[in-house]
Enzyme design. Sequence first.
Site, PDB file in Angstrom:
ATOM      1  N   PRO B 187     -31.311  -5.733  -1.544  1.00  0.00           N
ATOM      2  CA  PRO B 187     -30.683  -5.427  -0.248  1.00  0.00           C
ATOM      3  C   PRO B 187     -30.739  -3.939   0.107  1.00  0.00           C
ATOM      4  CG  PRO B 187     -29.296  -6.907  -1.538  1.00  0.00           C
ATOM      5  CD  PRO B 187     -30.399  -6.446  -2.443  1.00  0.00           C
ATOM      6  N   SER B 188     -30.749  -3.683   1.417  1.00  0.00           N
ATOM      7  CA  SER B 188     -30.709  -2.312   1.955  1.00  0.00           C
ATOM      8  C   SER B 188     -31.813  -1.417   1.400  1.00  0.00           C
ATOM      9  CB  SER B 188     -29.350  -1.653   1.697  1.00  0.00           C
ATOM     10  OG  SER B 188     -28.336  -2.389   2.335  1.00  0.00           O
ATOM     11  N   ARG B 189     -32.950  -2.030   1.134  1.00  0.00           N
ATOM     12  CA  ARG B 189     -34.125  -1.275   0.665  1.00  0.00           C
ATOM     13  C   ARG B 189     -33.930  -0.600  -0.685  1.00  0.00           C
ATOM     14  NH1 ARG B 189     -36.938  -4.389   3.361  1.00  0.00           N
ATOM     15  NH2 ARG B 189     -36.746  -4.320   5.601  1.00  0.00           N
ATOM     16  N   LEU B 190     -32.872  -0.964  -1.429  1.00  0.00           N
ATOM     17  CA  LEU B 190     -32.678  -0.374  -2.763  1.00  0.00           C
ATOM     18  C   LEU B 190     -33.306  -1.299  -3.802  1.00  0.00           C
ATOM     19  CD1 LEU B 190     -29.114   1.175  -2.358  1.00  0.00           C
ATOM     20  CD2 LEU B 190     -31.344   2.310  -2.295  1.00  0.00           C
ATOM     21  N   HIS B 191     -34.634  -1.373  -3.740  1.00  0.00           N
ATOM     22  CA  HIS B 191     -35.395  -2.328  -4.542  1.00  0.00           C
ATOM     23  C   HIS B 191     -35.403  -1.951  -6.025  1.00  0.00           C
ATOM     24  CE1 HIS B 191     -36.567  -3.350  -0.544  1.00  0.00           C
ATOM     25  NE2 HIS B 191     -37.281  -2.246  -0.383  1.00  0.00           N
TER      26      HIS B 191
END
Lengths: 210, 210
Positions: B187-191
């Site tokens: 989520p939220s580009r916090l891969h």
Amino acid sequence: MDISAIRKDYTIKSLDISDVNTDPVTQFKAWFEEAINAQVLEVNAMTVSTIGLDGTPNARILLLKGVDSGFVFFTNYESEKGKEIERQNHASLTFFWPELERQVRVRGKLEKVTAEESDTYFFSRPFGSQIGAWVSQQSQKLNSREDLNLKKVEIEQKFSENSISRPPHWGGYRLMPSTIEFWQGRPSRLHDRIKYEFQDGNWVISRLAP
Amino acid sequence: MDISAIRKDYTIKSLDISDVNTDPVTQFKAWFEEAINAQVLEVNAMTVSTIGLDGTPNARILLLKGVDSGFVFFTNYESEKGKEIERQNHASLTFFWPELERQVRVRGKLEKVTAEESDTYFFSRPFGSQIGAWVSQQSQKLNSREDLNLKKVEIEQKFSENSISRPPHWGGYRLMPSTIEFWQGRPSRLHDRIKYEFQDGNWVISRLAP
């Protein structure tokens, strides 16, 4: 698992020079709309290929965020890819839409978009993604996921939805195309390939052997 | 069409160093099997990035045909990519499995497989694809689709299913990996990004910032 036995004949469509628009970006937009209509999964995902800092190919998936005179995406300018692009600003974009048995290959030169364009896109993102852009020192080594989560909490305490700004190291690139190839899968690997090359101010179109 | 508004939060899985095998090829096989089970479309499609004859990045989709000590694919050695690899034999492979919100990035050096390996795979292909390998002077310009169809008829008259041989210019490459990264969307580009690097005869594993 016998990977070599995985095969599929491409039969659903064909492509000829007489089918395509004289302008490749217009043609791209037409195929992109068809891909949206065909409910292609992650339709705007593309492989962005660059030249690594060691001089060898590097590539990763990014999301296309706009098409106008060029192809726009956003990233961290201080990431590994940002440093690579700083050194060698040519790149290639590869789109693959298996639902339509289609591929588009774009090659060209990258330029940074204006700060205004980066702002406009940054402020259109959800707050969580805006926080994400501040949290991550992209491609640096991390000790653990926890370190990332702690950094996230810290950033969340610093900014509200109204006070957040765009990180100076975060912004867009526009790839200005010099060649674009449209690939349509065909039976027995005899695919259709139509290529546009920008020569002396004009787009020249030809068919390539599959 | 507002491409910039296409977005999706990745939420289905996570990835930690404690989840992965110490050997990246074993880890790749595990993810590949999961991708098959998740019915990923064209699961063995990958972007193969090379350095073009003009020194800038080039890339296209190919199908992975085997994984052992390396990653195997087949092509026309006289194609544009064959000439590129002849000149600079490093490449990068990018797999994207959106159904699982996963990406795998492999970098390394290409070597030709043996003639025996190329034969084995060639003779496992359907007759139509075997004919296709003889028909196409890959990446050369063609006047029309008709020229290709005529060539096909000519080749079909020359060979039967029992008499066909492998074209000498057609065969495989094996990419011997030096780095492999496993990417799991979060989520939220916090891969989550777990990277293996081959150093002094060992695979060293680390987590990268998203």
